[in-house]
Scaffold this active site. Sequence first.
Site, mmCIF file in Angstrom:
data_model
loop_
_atom_site.group_PDB
_atom_site.id
_atom_site.type_symbol
_atom_site.label_atom_id
_atom_site.label_comp_id
_atom_site.label_asym_id
_atom_site.label_seq_id
_atom_site.Cartn_x
_atom_site.Cartn_y
_atom_site.Cartn_z
ATOM 1 N N ARG A 1 49.312 57.077 40.254
ATOM 2 C CA ARG A 1 50.403 57.605 39.424
ATOM 3 C C ARG A 1 50.826 58.914 40.071
ATOM 4 O O ARG A 1 49.995 59.748 40.438
ATOM 5 C CB ARG A 1 49.939 57.866 37.998
ATOM 6 C CG ARG A 1 50.958 58.754 37.262
ATOM 7 C CD ARG A 1 50.789 58.772 35.796
ATOM 8 N NE ARG A 1 51.090 57.478 35.214
ATOM 9 C CZ ARG A 1 51.160 57.274 33.899
ATOM 10 N NH1 ARG A 1 50.929 58.252 33.062
ATOM 11 N NH2 ARG A 1 51.444 56.069 33.423
ATOM 12 N N LYS B 1 44.905 72.828 47.119
ATOM 13 C CA LYS B 1 44.702 73.718 48.266
ATOM 14 C C LYS B 1 45.771 73.523 49.325
ATOM 15 O O LYS B 1 45.711 74.109 50.397
ATOM 16 C CB LYS B 1 43.326 73.455 48.887
ATOM 17 C CG LYS B 1 42.166 73.733 47.957
ATOM 18 C CD LYS B 1 40.852 73.360 48.630
ATOM 19 C CE LYS B 1 39.693 73.439 47.651
ATOM 20 N NZ LYS B 1 38.512 72.749 48.178
ATOM 21 N N ARG C 1 46.068 56.861 28.498
ATOM 22 C CA ARG C 1 45.959 55.424 28.226
ATOM 23 C C ARG C 1 46.026 54.562 29.478
ATOM 24 O O ARG C 1 45.225 53.641 29.626
ATOM 25 C CB ARG C 1 46.951 54.977 27.164
ATOM 26 C CG ARG C 1 48.395 55.252 27.471
ATOM 27 C CD ARG C 1 49.227 55.153 26.218
ATOM 28 N NE ARG C 1 48.871 56.199 25.285
ATOM 29 C CZ ARG C 1 48.782 56.036 23.963
ATOM 30 N NH1 ARG C 1 49.033 54.872 23.425
ATOM 31 N NH2 ARG C 1 48.485 57.047 23.196
ATOM 32 N N THR C 2 46.941 54.857 30.384
ATOM 33 C CA THR C 2 47.035 54.004 31.576
ATOM 34 C C THR C 2 45.787 54.142 32.435
ATOM 35 O O THR C 2 45.241 53.162 32.936
ATOM 36 C CB THR C 2 48.294 54.371 32.398
ATOM 37 O OG1 THR C 2 49.435 54.255 31.556
ATOM 38 C CG2 THR C 2 48.463 53.449 33.587
ATOM 39 N N HIS D 1 57.050 51.381 36.390
ATOM 40 C CA HIS D 1 55.703 51.316 35.839
ATOM 41 C C HIS D 1 55.421 49.823 35.649
ATOM 42 O O HIS D 1 55.461 49.301 34.536
ATOM 43 C CB HIS D 1 55.656 52.070 34.504
ATOM 44 C CG HIS D 1 54.276 52.318 33.979
ATOM 45 N ND1 HIS D 1 53.144 51.732 34.512
ATOM 46 C CD2 HIS D 1 53.846 53.095 32.951
ATOM 47 C CE1 HIS D 1 52.088 52.143 33.834
ATOM 48 N NE2 HIS D 1 52.479 52.968 32.887
#
Lengths: 434, 302
Positions: free
Chosen positions: B105, B83, B55-56, B133
């Site tokens: 995020r 990697k 959703r974000t 957030h």
Amino acid sequence: MTEILIKNGHITDPLQGIDAVGCVLITGGKIGKISVGADSINVSNPAISVVNATELFVFPGFVDMHTHLREPGFEYKETIRTGTLAAAKGGFTSVCSMPNTKPVNDNETVTEFIVRKAMMEGYCDVFPIGAITKGQEGKELAEMGMMKTAGCVGFSDDGKPVVNSLIMRRALEYSKVFSSPVISHAEDAFLSEGGVMNEGYLSTILGLRGIPAEAEIIMIKRDIDLAALTGGRLHVAHVSTAGGVRAIREAKKDGIKVTAETCPHYFSITEDAVNGYNTNGKVNPPLRTQKDVEAVREGLNDDTIDAIATDHAPHHRDDKMCEFDRAAFGISGFETAFSLSIRLVHDGVLTLSRLIRKMTCEPAAILSIDKGTLREGGDGDIVVVDMEATFTVESERFLSKGKNTPFSGWQLKGQPVLTINRGRVTYDNFTGRL
Amino acid sequence: MRKHLIDIKSTSVEDIKLVLETASSFKDVLSRDIKKVPALRGKTAVNLFFEPSTRTKTSFELAEKRLSTDVINFAVPTSSVVKGETLYDTIKTIESYGVDFIIIRHQSSGVPHFITSFSQASVINAGDGINEHPTQALLDAFTLIEKKGTVEGLKIAVVGDIFHSRVARSNIFCLRKLGAEVRIVAPNTLVPKGIENEGVQIYNNLEDGISDVDAVMMLRIQNERQSGGFLSSKDEYFRFWGLTSKRLKNAKPDCIVMHPGPMNRGVEIDSEVADSAQSVIHAQVINGLAVRMAVLYLLSTA
């Protein structure tokens, strides 16, 4: 070997009770003669280097009982050569290297490697600390006797606390045979799990996992009880909490064989140093609160805490230039240790003589090494300090490979200017005088 | 407005209000036939999601597109990170493309802050570890204003896993700054140390905690973060802290129910409540779009 006469410095040698202007002559790598009084030793031989230490202080070379030289295994962070070079700049002539190398120093081969490498490339004496258990895994006792014979002066699993109480009991019992202290990194690993800084309001506000003070306190108390049970010699490393200081104070009153050290960062700064996610303030045990800082200072003042060690923990830039919770724990400590510690004298916590004691003969006594004094016939280990010198900490100019320090930019006063190890000049910032 | 939006704790009340006002005009845009404006044409945003998010991420991406921003999505599982590349190098590489916004995020608290120390782009925190957030808190404030007219003076209960919740932290800072009375309701294992210093009241009992409140903000019980012995079982959690219609009667009759999603029905919230008229969960989603457009727009002018 050069002969050196240090003239007219203010000599402070707590073990011999000397605290006066005087002269020290180093011959054949040993302290040849020490005497009180201006111009009390004079030499005519032009081959002898004469250091005019007027208005400077002369101490036994500092003894650091808790360092990380990273070799073998992590030479990109530090080597025995660069680590001891940085130590010499900090005024140290003896350092003890912790066993968390790769391979772990849990056998005489690794011990011998470190000792020999230090003899070949080192700028100070290196006394290895052996692991308590094989691989620092906390399961089986390492070969303490053979490591002791090879040069180890104490045993510690360092950053990996011995979780199993039975193994810790055995270590304290077994090490008695070899008259070596068991050095406890006091941390209840279950209680501290996942933590990256001190637990409290600040960790909540930063959204970082906390390590409660109790993680240290509980383990100190357990180890004290095991020392009482076994009669073994317990040394508590890097004490950071008020509760830890209190527990050690009580144990000493009860006659239990326990000694303790702390580090300059635990009496100089608080958890606020990590604010802004500053990974250079990330250290284990974590920086605590003002109340803890004051308790550590009180513990130094009343001799609950016997020694000051650096826990010099150099890291590569990449180990700190990353996410806070992934960053390595540790501070590159050699090159700021004395200048931070002398603040204890400026603040009236310790007299100069008592500070020097905690940086020289006390750690030497805990480890039973013949260092930390200017006794005639002893090793020619000396540091000359300019107490008036002020400077700004510039980590990029550290001799250590590790530039990780929360003290960058700090203005400090009091600085080693000349370090001599076994009669050899290992650091000289004494331009024109030698 | 400052260059970055990395947290609410250091964002001023003025800037919070500016975002909320600007979001209001963007919400109008979203109700038009043509929902796209050229405000950020020529700008580039990169969405860097190091943690799974639907959703974000969707909300940011749509907000960027509505403003005509060029969008790069960086899919971490297929990237060079696996990697062994450092975060520093990843950001530096992406930055070389000339991005204007980095929306990040990350599972580690403080990462957006870290990026601002070396990046030229505007950094927007889309959730960092258990820290903050910020856009979620802003969209929650926007929703509260939409439904209640103001945030000031409201009584709001934040219920659930406060300890692991970046949504809770940002909301506590935001709601307190806007003058709400904030309560947190959770078992003690999920109450972070010293949170009372932020001027919140702590309740262990849900009925007491939501009594007479104007809004209840439910938090997701994060199953993936419950390994540390925080809770005994989902059943017990629901028994004591799950929001049911019966319990909701303790709140004001016009109390609204919020949830940042995704919901665990039957764990922290009963379906009957989630789907009730008091639930504003879907309004939060659309408001999130408007708020994120406002944030992007304001940062571009900073």
